[in-house]
Each structure stands twice: as C-alpha cells, then as structure tokens.
Motif scaffolding. Structure first.
Motif, short mmCIF file in Angstrom:
data_model
loop_
_atom_site.label_atom_id
_atom_site.label_comp_id
_atom_site.label_asym_id
_atom_site.label_seq_id
_atom_site.Cartn_x
_atom_site.Cartn_y
_atom_site.Cartn_z
N THR A 130 49.86 50.78 43.27
CA THR A 130 49.83 50.48 44.70
C THR A 130 50.25 49.04 44.98
O THR A 130 50.20 48.59 46.12
CB THR A 130 48.42 50.72 45.28
OG1 THR A 130 47.48 50.06 44.44
CG2 THR A 130 48.10 52.20 45.35
N PRO A 297 52.00 50.74 55.44
CA PRO A 297 50.99 51.45 54.64
C PRO A 297 51.56 51.67 53.24
O PRO A 297 52.75 51.98 53.11
CB PRO A 297 50.81 52.78 55.37
CG PRO A 297 52.05 52.95 56.20
CD PRO A 297 52.58 51.58 56.50
N GLN A 298 50.76 51.48 52.22
CA GLN A 298 51.27 51.70 50.86
C GLN A 298 51.66 53.17 50.69
O GLN A 298 52.69 53.47 50.12
CB GLN A 298 50.21 51.29 49.84
CG GLN A 298 50.56 51.57 48.40
CD GLN A 298 51.88 50.95 47.94
OE1 GLN A 298 52.63 51.56 47.19
NE2 GLN A 298 52.18 49.75 48.40
N LYS A 299 50.83 54.08 51.22
CA LYS A 299 51.14 55.51 51.08
C LYS A 299 51.17 56.15 52.46
O LYS A 299 50.24 55.97 53.25
CB LYS A 299 50.10 56.21 50.21
CG LYS A 299 50.09 55.63 48.81
CD LYS A 299 49.62 56.59 47.79
CE LYS A 299 49.70 55.92 46.42
NZ LYS A 299 49.14 56.74 45.37
N PRO A 301 51.56 59.80 53.67
CA PRO A 301 51.75 61.23 53.37
C PRO A 301 52.41 61.98 54.53
O PRO A 301 52.10 61.73 55.69
CB PRO A 301 50.33 61.76 53.14
CG PRO A 301 49.45 60.55 53.06
CD PRO A 301 50.14 59.46 53.81
N VAL B 149 43.60 56.58 51.44
CA VAL B 149 44.56 57.03 50.42
C VAL B 149 45.27 55.85 49.76
O VAL B 149 45.66 55.91 48.59
CB VAL B 149 45.58 58.02 51.03
CG1 VAL B 149 46.42 57.37 52.12
CG2 VAL B 149 46.48 58.64 49.98
N ASN B 150 45.40 54.74 50.49
CA ASN B 150 46.13 53.59 49.95
C ASN B 150 45.40 52.91 48.79
O ASN B 150 45.98 52.09 48.10
CB ASN B 150 46.37 52.56 51.06
CG ASN B 150 47.27 53.12 52.12
OD1 ASN B 150 48.38 53.55 51.83
ND2 ASN B 150 46.79 53.15 53.35
N LEU B 151 44.12 53.25 48.62
CA LEU B 151 43.36 52.63 47.54
C LEU B 151 43.41 53.45 46.26
O LEU B 151 42.80 53.07 45.26
CB LEU B 151 41.90 52.44 47.97
CG LEU B 151 41.71 51.57 49.22
CD1 LEU B 151 40.24 51.47 49.59
CD2 LEU B 151 42.30 50.18 49.00
N PHE B 152 44.14 54.56 46.27
CA PHE B 152 44.21 55.42 45.09
C PHE B 152 45.64 55.39 44.52
O PHE B 152 46.55 56.01 45.11
CB PHE B 152 43.81 56.86 45.44
CG PHE B 152 42.36 56.98 45.81
CD1 PHE B 152 41.42 57.34 44.85
CD2 PHE B 152 41.92 56.70 47.09
CE1 PHE B 152 40.08 57.43 45.17
CE2 PHE B 152 40.58 56.77 47.42
CZ PHE B 152 39.65 57.15 46.46
#
Lengths: 329, 214
Positions: A130, A297-299, A301, B149-152
């Motif tokens: 991340t 945002p890092q992720k 979805p 979710v960003n912490l995984f």
C-alpha cells in the motif's frame, strides 16, 4: 575588487550546467523531444480481448487528456514487465497506468518507478503493497464471485459435480474470485468439485485443460471459470464433446462474446467488470496527479455486477448499456 | 618435522580456527525442521478468525459503536432514498450502500430460512427480514464503517474478514434467534445491511451481530 580566475569561471559554468540539467530531469512531465508529456500503459497481456479493451481505453483516454500514450505488452512474463519498467524509467515517462503480472513480483517494479519520481496507477490487478503505487483501481472480485456463487447454486441446485478453472496462480484476482465463489458453494456439501486446475486465464489453455478433464469427469453438471476467456475455451471443449447442453458454464469479466452467449442461453452467467471505468479512472487520476493533486485513495474497488439471461439486455460493450462511464458513484 | 614445516602447520591451524569462529558466529546455512517453517509461515499469514475475534468483541458489540435507527432508515428509504444513501457507506465505485443499524420489532413470521419483523413504531408491514440460512456478503464489514480497505495490502485479507464475520454470525447469533423466535415476540437487533436498488430496498435484509429476546 578581487579578480575572478579562469578556474573559478569554469567551476561556475559547470555548476550552472549541472543545475540546469538537474532541473530538466526533475521535470518528468515534459517529453524529452518537446512533445506532449508521455504516459506508459503497461498491460499484463494483450492476448485476451478484455485486456485489449483495458489497454486501448487507458491509452485513448490519456490521449484525450493531452498526453502521448504508449502501450507495453508484458505477455504475462514478469521479466518482460521488469524490462518495460527499466525502459520507461530511463525514458522519463510522466506516469504509468499499470496492469501487473504478479501481485508480489510486480511490487519491485512499482517501487523503482516511484524512486524515479514516476507515479504508478494500478488497474484491475492489485499489488500486495500500500506504499508503492499512487492508487489502485481494482475490481471487487470477491463480492462479484459471491453473487456468482449464489446464482450458481440457484442454477445447478444443491447437488451436483463441477470443475473449476483457475487463472494465474500468482495473481490475487484468481484467488479473490475463487474464494468468493467457494465462500458460497462450499456451504452446500452436495456440490462436489471434482477437479480444480489452472488454465492461466487463457482461452486455448482452457480448451486443452477442459478436454483433458472431461476424459475423467464426463458427468459434470457445471464449470466455473475464473475469467471469460477460459469460459469460452471450456465452452468450445464442451461443444466438441457434445456436452454443451448439459453442462452449465459460468465465467467472469463481462467479455462481449460471453455476454452474447448468455443472451443465446449457451453460457449461464458472468460477472461484469468494468474495464473502461477502471482505465478511464486510472488515466484521470494520473492527469490529476500531474496537475498537482496528491490525495488519492490507495485502493478504489469497482463493483462487479452479475450478468444472467434475465438481465443480459442491460449489458454490452464491456459495461452497462445505460451508463458507459461508471457503475455507480 | 622441520621448524619451517611446523610453522606452516601452525598457520593452517590458526586459519582454520579463525574460519571456524567466523562460521560459528555467522553460519552460511542453518538447518531447521520443516514443521518449524510451516509454523512460521502460518504465523506470518493474516489470521482472519483472530482479527474478527477482537473486532467483534471490542468494536461491533461495543455499545458506543454508532448504529443508525432502523426506523429512520426505513422511513428515509420510503420517502427520500437519496437522503438515505447519504447516511450509508459505499466501497469505491459500488452501487450498493451499506448500513449498520439497530432496532426493535415484533416477529411477524417464522419460516425455515428467515424471521420477518414489524418494526416498533412503524406501520403494520414487514420491513426487516433476518435470514437464518447461510450468510453471505459484506453487510457487517462494510456497513460498520470501521474497517478501511486501504489498510490491507492484500485484498484477500480484507475479504477473509467478511467470511469470518459471516461464520461467526451463523455460529453465535442465528442459533439463538432460531431458538427464541416465535410470532408476536419482541426482538432487539443490531446488524449490517446492504441495499442495492433503493426502489427495492424493503424489507431490509439484516445480518445481525446481536439479537436480544427480552
């Protein structure tokens, strides 16, 4: 006044030249040839129509935002992917829109690009870190396959035999799909998985694997495939074996040929991913980054939607017919 | 042995002693049992069950964890779905909105795989259903809004949490509900709910983390 010697003048000129060179190098969003800034689109494979759509949409959207965009095909080979990154870093691209070959193996490439000051935006497939990519725009594969698993149980029933074709074993999407599916189907002890084998997300490989598995398991009721290319290969094998009418095939991706076969009642269902949404979002994020935005945002979805014969008319061209931009926002 | 040869032997012995010391302090390889490496690998892997054990006890069942009143959500979904969506949570680009709610109701019906409720203070209409069969989806994980979710780094871990939460609901909450539910009985509940199309959101399908039958 103190006289400036020839040596001092020389040192000053060299220092000024070094400063100017350094400034030019740090300005990565300028193309070396004076043209528009360049964006690299690095794709795991172009031997699959779904990834071609992802690559071309990313490239075209980057171009529409004023960039020169080049597509690099890693051919599912981490060594080729690493070579592309070396080339991209040395050529000082402004940003990379990246579809990795391996969730762990690709991290080093992203870190090298980051160290070279090039932001990386992952598309569809994630890397297991991340702190390397600027942002990752990913399909919510697990939830998509939970819905697909529930539909599988409705269609096949709670008793039956099935085969699972897995994708690339080093890719998280493979396991998120498989685990989402099994989180549902394994709750029904009457549903027996008689074989589980990788066909590498590849249509030709899926054809071979299915032909071989049907020799030993000719009495199956269903086939769950981790992507639509494999679903097409499996369907072809079933057709050749004269079992296409008795075995239900389930895919994942939302590829156009599978959506068409769902409408014709030949394939049971797929999970619609939104490659165009992911590619556009990645290109827009890269553009925002190059304009100075730093908070991503890092992720991120992207929801996957179940496509069945009942709702197939709503889908096509790798998305929803009523909304070509986003599944929801 | 000549003095020259004697000196050479002493030199070799000293060199071997130094080498032995180096290998002792910095061994070039180490032999370990396979069972020990398996144990290490298991320890390094994400343990969803252990994570959920703590998450369940410290956060989901914590009375201070915010939960929306079920009546308010039902009313908003009937009258103003856009305002209802504002109170929920969405994961990335998703059509689903998730909520963490609490409420009380009277059992309207008990069927083999579900218990339906009339909410207290609401019209005589089934607006909540608690399914008692296998639990799927991310209603609790996403509805609670407590996990990011960003912490995984690996999304498989984030997804494994949903599986572990659902198994816990099946093991600890639903048996109590099945044993106690009877038409007309009052039930208090706290749980997660996912809403897809707001036009067809009711009855809410709640995945409970706590059920009380007073």
């Amino acid at each position: 006044m103190k006289r400036i010697t020839f040596f001092q003048t020389l040192v000053a000129v060299v220092a000024a030249a070094l400063v100017l060179t350094a400034c030019k190098k740090s300005s990565s969003d300028a193309s070396p040839d004076g043209g528009p800034p360049r964006i690299a689109v690095v794709i795991s494979t172009l031997n699959n129509p779904w990834f071609v759509v992802l690559a071309e949409t990313a490239r075209d959207h980057a171009k529409s935002l004023g960039y020169a965009a080049t597509v690099f095909d890693s051919q599912n080979d981490p060594a080729k992917e690493a070579a592309h990154f070396e080339n991209i870093n040395a050529s000082r691209y402004a940003a990379i829109l990246f579809n990795p070959t391996d969730a762990d193996g690709s991290i080093a490439n992203v870190r090298k690009a980051k160290a070279a000051g090039i932001p990386v935006f992952c598309m569809d497939r994630e890397i297991n870190a991340t702190d390397a990519a600027t942002s990752q725009i990913l399909s919510d594969n697990y939830s998509g396959c939970v819905a697909l698993g529930q539909y599988f149980v409705k269609q096949v029933g709670t008793q039956g035999k099935y085969i699972e074709l897995l994708g690339l074993v080093g890719d998280n999407n493979t396991w998120n799909r498989s685990k989402g599916f099994h989180s549902v189907v394994d709750r029904y002890p009457g549903l027996k998985m008689v074989a589980q084998q990788s066909a590498d997300f590849d249509r030709a490989r899926a054809l071979e694997v299915t032909e071989s598995l049907l020799q030993a398991h000719g009495d199956i009721d269903a086939l769950f495939c981790g992507n639509d290319a494999m679903a097409m290969g499996a369907y072809q094998a079933l057709l050749a074996a004269g079992k296409a009418d008795q075995v239900k095939v389930f895919g994942f991706d939302g590829a156009d040929d599978v959506v068409r076969l769902i409408a014709e009642g030949k394939i049971a269902a797929t999970g619609m991913q939104f490659p165009k949404v992911m590619a556009r979002t990645a290109a827009e994020s890269a553009h925002k980054y190059l304009m100075g935005e730093r908070h991503f945002p890092q992720k991120n979805p992207v929801a996957v939607e179940l496509v069945t014969r009942e709702n197939v008319s709503r889908y096509g061209d790798y998305g929803r017919r009523d909304d070509t931009s986003k599944p929801a926002q | 042995m000549t003095p020259q040869r004697h000196t050479r032997w002493l030199g070799w012995a000293a060199a071997m002693a130094v080498a032995a010391m180096v290998f002792w302090v910095l061994p070039p390889l180490r032999v370990v049992r396979l069972s020990a490496t398996r144990h290490q690998a298991a320890g390094a892997a994400f343990d969803a069950e252990a994570f959920v054990e703590k998450f369940w006890r410290d956060q989901l069942l914590n009375p201070d964890t915010p939960a929306l009143e079920a009546n308010r959500l039902v009313q908003l979904l009937r009258e103003n779905p856009a305002a209802a969506a504002e109170l929920g949570r969405r994961l990335g680009f998703s059509r689903n909105t998730s909520y963490f709610i609490r409420g009380a109701g009277r059992v309207a019906a008990v069927v083999p795989d579900a218990v339906s409720l009339f909410l207290e203070g609401d019209r005589e209409e089934v607006s909540v259903v608690i399914e008692t069969g296998p639990v799927f989806g991310n209603a609790i994980r996403d509805g609670s809004g407590l996990l990011d979710v960003n912490l995984f780094p690996n999304s498989q871990d984030f997804n494994a949490i949903s599986g572990a939460l659902n198994r816990r609901v099946e093991a600890e909450v639903l048996p109590h509900l099945k044993a106690q539910a009877a038409v007309g009985r009052r039930i208090n509940f706290i749980g997660g709910v996912e809403v897809g199309d707001p036009a067809h959101a009711l009855p809410l399908r709640v995945v409970p983390v706590r059920i009380e039958v007073p």
